[in-house]
Motif scaffolding. Structure first.
Motif, PDB file in Angstrom:
ATOM      1  N   ILE A 214      -1.656  -2.284  -3.111  1.00  0.00           N
ATOM      2  CA  ILE A 214      -1.442  -2.503  -4.546  1.00  0.00           C
ATOM      3  C   ILE A 214      -2.560  -1.845  -5.359  1.00  0.00           C
ATOM      4  N   LEU A 215      -3.763  -1.800  -4.788  1.00  0.00           N
ATOM      5  CA  LEU A 215      -4.855  -1.056  -5.436  1.00  0.00           C
ATOM      6  C   LEU A 215      -4.543   0.438  -5.452  1.00  0.00           C
ATOM      7  N   ALA A 216      -4.034   0.947  -4.331  1.00  0.00           N
ATOM      8  CA  ALA A 216      -3.622   2.353  -4.273  1.00  0.00           C
ATOM      9  C   ALA A 216      -2.505   2.622  -5.279  1.00  0.00           C
ATOM     10  N   ALA A 217      -1.570   1.676  -5.388  1.00  0.00           N
ATOM     11  CA  ALA A 217      -0.483   1.824  -6.358  1.00  0.00           C
ATOM     12  C   ALA A 217      -1.024   1.859  -7.780  1.00  0.00           C
ATOM     13  N   ALA A 218      -2.050   1.049  -8.076  1.00  0.00           N
ATOM     14  CA  ALA A 218      -2.654   1.046  -9.411  1.00  0.00           C
ATOM     15  C   ALA A 218      -3.312   2.392  -9.712  1.00  0.00           C
ATOM     16  N   VAL A 219      -3.989   2.957  -8.720  1.00  0.00           N
ATOM     17  CA  VAL A 219      -4.601   4.286  -8.900  1.00  0.00           C
ATOM     18  C   VAL A 219      -3.515   5.328  -9.132  1.00  0.00           C
ATOM     19  N   LEU A 220      -2.461   5.300  -8.316  1.00  0.00           N
ATOM     20  CA  LEU A 220      -1.346   6.231  -8.495  1.00  0.00           C
ATOM     21  C   LEU A 220      -0.645   6.016  -9.832  1.00  0.00           C
ATOM     22  N   THR A 221      -0.616   4.776 -10.281  1.00  0.00           N
ATOM     23  CA  THR A 221      -0.018   4.436 -11.570  1.00  0.00           C
ATOM     24  C   THR A 221      -0.753   5.149 -12.700  1.00  0.00           C
ATOM     25  N   ILE A 222      -2.068   5.043 -12.680  1.00  0.00           N
ATOM     26  CA  ILE A 222      -2.877   5.697 -13.721  1.00  0.00           C
ATOM     27  C   ILE A 222      -2.755   7.212 -13.609  1.00  0.00           C
ATOM     28  N   TRP A 223      -2.847   7.717 -12.389  1.00  0.00           N
ATOM     29  CA  TRP A 223      -2.773   9.147 -12.156  1.00  0.00           C
ATOM     30  C   TRP A 223      -1.436   9.706 -12.646  1.00  0.00           C
ATOM     31  N   SER A 224      -0.342   9.034 -12.315  1.00  0.00           N
ATOM     32  CA  SER A 224       0.972   9.527 -12.742  1.00  0.00           C
ATOM     33  C   SER A 224       1.143   9.422 -14.253  1.00  0.00           C
ATOM     34  N   MET A 225       0.557   8.380 -14.861  1.00  0.00           N
ATOM     35  CA  MET A 225       0.645   8.259 -16.321  1.00  0.00           C
ATOM     36  C   MET A 225      -0.088   9.421 -16.982  1.00  0.00           C
TER      37      MET A 225
ATOM     38  N   VAL B  89      -0.473  -7.994  12.013  1.00  0.00           N
ATOM     39  CA  VAL B  89      -0.732  -7.317  10.743  1.00  0.00           C
ATOM     40  C   VAL B  89      -1.024  -8.351   9.653  1.00  0.00           C
ATOM     41  N   ASP B  90      -2.210  -8.269   9.070  1.00  0.00           N
ATOM     42  CA  ASP B  90      -2.585  -9.141   7.958  1.00  0.00           C
ATOM     43  C   ASP B  90      -1.963  -8.557   6.683  1.00  0.00           C
ATOM     44  N   THR B  91      -0.809  -9.079   6.321  1.00  0.00           N
ATOM     45  CA  THR B  91      -0.073  -8.487   5.196  1.00  0.00           C
ATOM     46  C   THR B  91      -0.808  -8.668   3.875  1.00  0.00           C
ATOM     47  N   HIS B  92      -1.591  -9.731   3.737  1.00  0.00           N
ATOM     48  CA  HIS B  92      -2.341  -9.907   2.490  1.00  0.00           C
ATOM     49  C   HIS B  92      -3.380  -8.795   2.333  1.00  0.00           C
ATOM     50  N   ALA B  93      -4.105  -8.518   3.398  1.00  0.00           N
ATOM     51  CA  ALA B  93      -5.130  -7.460   3.337  1.00  0.00           C
ATOM     52  C   ALA B  93      -4.492  -6.096   3.082  1.00  0.00           C
ATOM     53  N   TRP B  94      -3.450  -5.780   3.847  1.00  0.00           N
ATOM     54  CA  TRP B  94      -2.777  -4.495   3.649  1.00  0.00           C
ATOM     55  C   TRP B  94      -2.113  -4.412   2.277  1.00  0.00           C
ATOM     56  N   GLY B  95      -1.488  -5.500   1.860  1.00  0.00           N
ATOM     57  CA  GLY B  95      -0.853  -5.512   0.541  1.00  0.00           C
ATOM     58  C   GLY B  95      -1.857  -5.312  -0.576  1.00  0.00           C
ATOM     59  N   THR B  96      -3.038  -5.909  -0.431  1.00  0.00           N
ATOM     60  CA  THR B  96      -4.083  -5.761  -1.446  1.00  0.00           C
ATOM     61  C   THR B  96      -4.549  -4.310  -1.528  1.00  0.00           C
ATOM     62  N   VAL B  97      -4.771  -3.686  -0.377  1.00  0.00           N
ATOM     63  CA  VAL B  97      -5.177  -2.269  -0.360  1.00  0.00           C
ATOM     64  C   VAL B  97      -4.081  -1.403  -0.980  1.00  0.00           C
TER      65      VAL B  97
ATOM     66  N   ARG C 234      -2.278 -13.738  -5.803  1.00  0.00           N
ATOM     67  CA  ARG C 234      -2.288 -12.733  -4.737  1.00  0.00           C
ATOM     68  C   ARG C 234      -2.525 -11.332  -5.291  1.00  0.00           C
ATOM     69  N   VAL C 235      -2.365 -11.184  -6.609  1.00  0.00           N
ATOM     70  CA  VAL C 235      -2.644  -9.922  -7.293  1.00  0.00           C
ATOM     71  C   VAL C 235      -3.455 -10.257  -8.524  1.00  0.00           C
ATOM     72  N   ASP C 236      -4.469  -9.452  -8.774  1.00  0.00           N
ATOM     73  CA  ASP C 236      -5.289  -9.631  -9.965  1.00  0.00           C
ATOM     74  C   ASP C 236      -4.465  -9.276 -11.205  1.00  0.00           C
ATOM     75  N   ALA C 237      -4.663 -10.025 -12.261  1.00  0.00           N
ATOM     76  CA  ALA C 237      -3.911  -9.801 -13.502  1.00  0.00           C
ATOM     77  C   ALA C 237      -4.141  -8.391 -14.050  1.00  0.00           C
ATOM     78  N   LEU C 238      -5.346  -7.861 -13.887  1.00  0.00           N
ATOM     79  CA  LEU C 238      -5.643  -6.513 -14.384  1.00  0.00           C
ATOM     80  C   LEU C 238      -4.796  -5.460 -13.670  1.00  0.00           C
ATOM     81  N   ILE C 239      -4.615  -5.618 -12.369  1.00  0.00           N
ATOM     82  CA  ILE C 239      -3.773  -4.685 -11.601  1.00  0.00           C
ATOM     83  C   ILE C 239      -2.335  -4.756 -12.117  1.00  0.00           C
ATOM     84  N   ALA C 240      -1.825  -5.964 -12.305  1.00  0.00           N
ATOM     85  CA  ALA C 240      -0.461  -6.134 -12.817  1.00  0.00           C
ATOM     86  C   ALA C 240      -0.334  -5.539 -14.213  1.00  0.00           C
TER      87      ALA C 240
END
Length: 188
Positions: free
Chosen positions: A161-172, A151-159, A89-95
């Motif tokens: 978690i991608l936003a979280a990955a961007v924020l993760t890099i930005w905050s780092m 609400v399609d939680t998989h679609a929203w969750g995917t969007v 449900r999450v790509d390994a690269l995102i994790a």
């Protein structure tokens, strides 16, 4: 201060990890497992807010609690991400990006504390936003269905978690930029 009410709530988040992981090994239907994991994650994630509130309200703040609280949060997020990778449900690269940042920034904070510069990497609003987005994305991905039939939680969750990955890099990058002057000063 190891066993105050706020600290016990923090310990509960750590104890929750095998429960959330273990639910996926129970002989239930996928929707039942997903719902159980989601409810547990949300309940235990809410203890993060509650333990901070109670620590202030009951005047039970402690250095140990301040140490354990972010550790519990990181364990809960990292374990949940690993479950989501396992469930495809999450790509390994995102994790890897999210978990890698947690390790890097925790190490940076420890080192900055050792050199007496912990203020330069104090928690910033960007880090809090990253955490909030993660904490919304993860239960959506754990649920992996239609919430209220709409609400399609998989679609929203995917969007999310991608936003979280961007924020993760930005905050780092933000924390590294804040630490760089201190790192340069100590390298001389």
């Amino acid at each position: 201060m190891f066993f105050t009410i706020p600290t016990l709530l923090t310990w509960a988040r750590i104890v929750a990890i095998p429960l959330i992981v273990g639910v996926f090994y129970l002989p239930f239907s996928d929707p039942t497992r997903n719902l159980a994991a989601t409810v547990m994650f949300v309940a235990f994630a809410l203890t993060d807010w509650l333990d901070g509130y109670l620590a202030r309200k009951l005047d039970q703040s402690s250095a140990f609690g301040a140490f354990l609280d972010p550790v519990a949060d990181k364990f809960l997020v990292c374990a949940s991400l690993l479950v989501l990778v396992h469930l495809h449900r999450v790509d390994a690269l995102i994790a890897l990006v999210i978990i890698g940042r947690e390790i890097a920034i925790s190490s940076l904070r420890e080192w900055m504390a050792q050199i007496g510069a912990s203020r330069s990497v104090a928690v910033h609003m960007l880090g809090k936003l990253k955490t909030t987005v993660q904490m919304v994305a993860i239960p959506f991905l754990l649920y992996d269905g239609r919430l209220f039939g709409v609400v399609d939680t998989h679609a929203w969750g995917t969007v999310l978690i991608l936003a979280a990955a961007v924020l993760t890099i930005w905050s780092m990058v933000y924390y590294l930029q804040k630490a760089l002057p201190e790192i340069r000063a100590k390298a001389r």
